[in-house]
Motif scaffolding. Structure first.
Motif, PDB file in Angstrom:
ATOM      1  N   HIS A   1      -1.908  -4.517   2.847  1.00 35.27           N
ATOM      2  CA  HIS A   1      -1.041  -3.355   2.696  1.00 35.27           C
ATOM      3  C   HIS A   1       0.127  -3.729   1.786  1.00 35.27           C
ATOM      4  O   HIS A   1       0.338  -4.906   1.459  1.00 35.27           O
ATOM      5  CB  HIS A   1      -0.511  -2.890   4.061  1.00 35.27           C
TER       6      HIS A   1
ATOM      7  N   ASP B   1       0.579   2.899   1.027  1.00 31.05           N
ATOM      8  CA  ASP B   1       0.044   1.955   0.042  1.00 31.05           C
ATOM      9  C   ASP B   1      -0.101   2.624  -1.320  1.00 31.05           C
ATOM     10  O   ASP B   1       0.235   2.052  -2.358  1.00 31.05           O
ATOM     11  CB  ASP B   1      -1.315   1.419   0.500  1.00 31.05           C
TER      12      ASP B   1
ATOM     13  N   GLY C   1      -9.591   2.934   2.391  1.00 31.87           N
ATOM     14  CA  GLY C   1      -8.155   3.180   2.275  1.00 31.87           C
ATOM     15  C   GLY C   1      -7.747   4.330   3.181  1.00 31.87           C
ATOM     16  O   GLY C   1      -8.422   5.344   3.253  1.00 31.87           O
TER      17      GLY C   1
ATOM     18  N   ARG D   1     -12.992   9.073  -1.608  1.00 33.17           N
ATOM     19  CA  ARG D   1     -12.750   7.660  -1.317  1.00 33.17           C
ATOM     20  C   ARG D   1     -13.968   7.008  -0.684  1.00 33.17           C
ATOM     21  O   ARG D   1     -14.316   5.861  -0.987  1.00 33.17           O
ATOM     22  CB  ARG D   1     -11.512   7.510  -0.426  1.00 33.17           C
TER      23      ARG D   1
ATOM     24  N   ASN E   1      -8.445  -2.716   1.028  1.00 33.30           N
ATOM     25  CA  ASN E   1      -8.499  -1.333   0.543  1.00 33.30           C
ATOM     26  C   ASN E   1      -9.255  -1.314  -0.774  1.00 33.30           C
ATOM     27  O   ASN E   1      -8.796  -1.868  -1.781  1.00 33.30           O
ATOM     28  CB  ASN E   1      -7.077  -0.793   0.371  1.00 33.30           C
TER      29      ASN E   1
END
Length: 309
Positions: free
Chosen positions: A43, A107, A102, A121, A71
């Protein structure tokens, strides 16, 4: 589930330590307490760089090393695959790559990156996993997808890297079932954002449903895939009661729901903590539990008794 024959495995999640000496002391405490794995998140909040810290841990311990989780949107998957291959090689095969689509908007905001809708995503993560696995094959390849293009790339050969995928929503659970060696159950971003909605989504009953979805799509791979969860609250005695009461009041769920939630390990004494883990393994199949470093010593007696059983 259920299959209670898979042995328990336990790890510790940490973001690092205040100094080199404190870091080395933490590694020694983890390895000497029955835990077998060290997990690090990724992060933008202050923390160690995961691959750098895990490489140091590889040289100093015999722990399994895991990102929980990387991520996908923060690094090209071909370069991530190379980092993973390098650490697997240098640790003699003790690295697990944890990856997710993610979820933390901070972030993206802090790095000036757009946070696409969940569907995109997840779609991008699916392509990324394909790129990662092709890179691990160490054979030259070309990949042309909707989100990634790779041209005549050859990866770095090394030991096999188990893939951990964090999943909570339906799309992610299906993707994890298709691609992962370890499925880590998380909250579903589509289940709602209120305290009650989050609490209901991570409850034991909800986790049972998620495990059922995973098993349905695993098919013949079911016996080979490990199920995993991060425990965010742990305690015994009066402290456990206080945490349960606070959680139940804030989330408006029953004390029983709060107690049984797989993300919690809260009970009267060590025996009740062991009983909770055994019950959850029987009902969900989860055998791989990771605790925050602040709970390392608290949970140690349970870990020492159940690890490998």
């Amino acid at each position: 589930m259920n299959d209670t024959r898979r042995p328990f495995r336990f790890g510790v999640l940490t973001k690092g330590a205040p100094s080199r000496a404190a870091w080395h002391e933490l590694l020694g405490r983890i390895e000497g307490s029955g835990y077998s794995a060290l997990h690090m998140p990724l992060h933008t909040t202050p923390q160690y760089a995961p691959f750098v810290a895990l490489a140091d841990a590889a040289a100093r311990t015999a722990l399994t090393l895991t990102t929980l989780v990387h991520n996908n949107d923060l690094q090209h998957p071909a370069l991530l695959a190379r980092d993973a291959s390098t650490l697997a090689l240098l640790s003699d095969g003790r690295f697990e790559l944890g990856i997710g689509a993610g979820w933390k908007d901070g972030d993206y905001h802090q790095l000036g990156l757009p946070m696409d809708p969940g569907r995109l995503r997840v779609e991008r993560l699916g392509e990324a996993i394909d790129v990662v696995r092709r890179t691990w094959s160490a054979e030259p390849y070309t990949f042309k997808g909707k989100h990634y293009t790779v041209q005549d790339l050859q990866g770095l050969p090394g030991p096999r890297v188990p893939l951990l995928v964090g999943a909570g929503g339906e799309r992610m659970l299906r993707l994890a079932a298709r691609t992962a060696d370890i499925v880590s159950f998380t909250r579903s971003m589509s289940a709602g954002s209120t305290a009650r909605e989050i609490a209901e989504d991570v409850s034991l009953e909800s986790t049972e449903r998620k495990a059922a979805v995973v098993r349905e799509h695993l098919g013949a791979r079911a016996a080979d895939v490990e199920l995993h969860v991060l425990v965010v609250r742990a305690g015994v005695g009066d402290d456990a009661r206080r945490q349960l009461d606070e959680y139940a009041a804030a989330s408006e769920v029953s004390a029983a729901t709060a107690r049984q939630t797989p993300e919690h390990l809260l009970g009267r004494d060590r025996q009740e903590l062991e009983d909770l883990l055994l019950e959850r393994r029987a009902r969900t199949g989860i055998s791989y539990y990771v605790f925050r470093d602040v709970h390392l010593d608290l949970v140690r007696p349970v870990i020492e008794h159940l690890a490998g059983t």
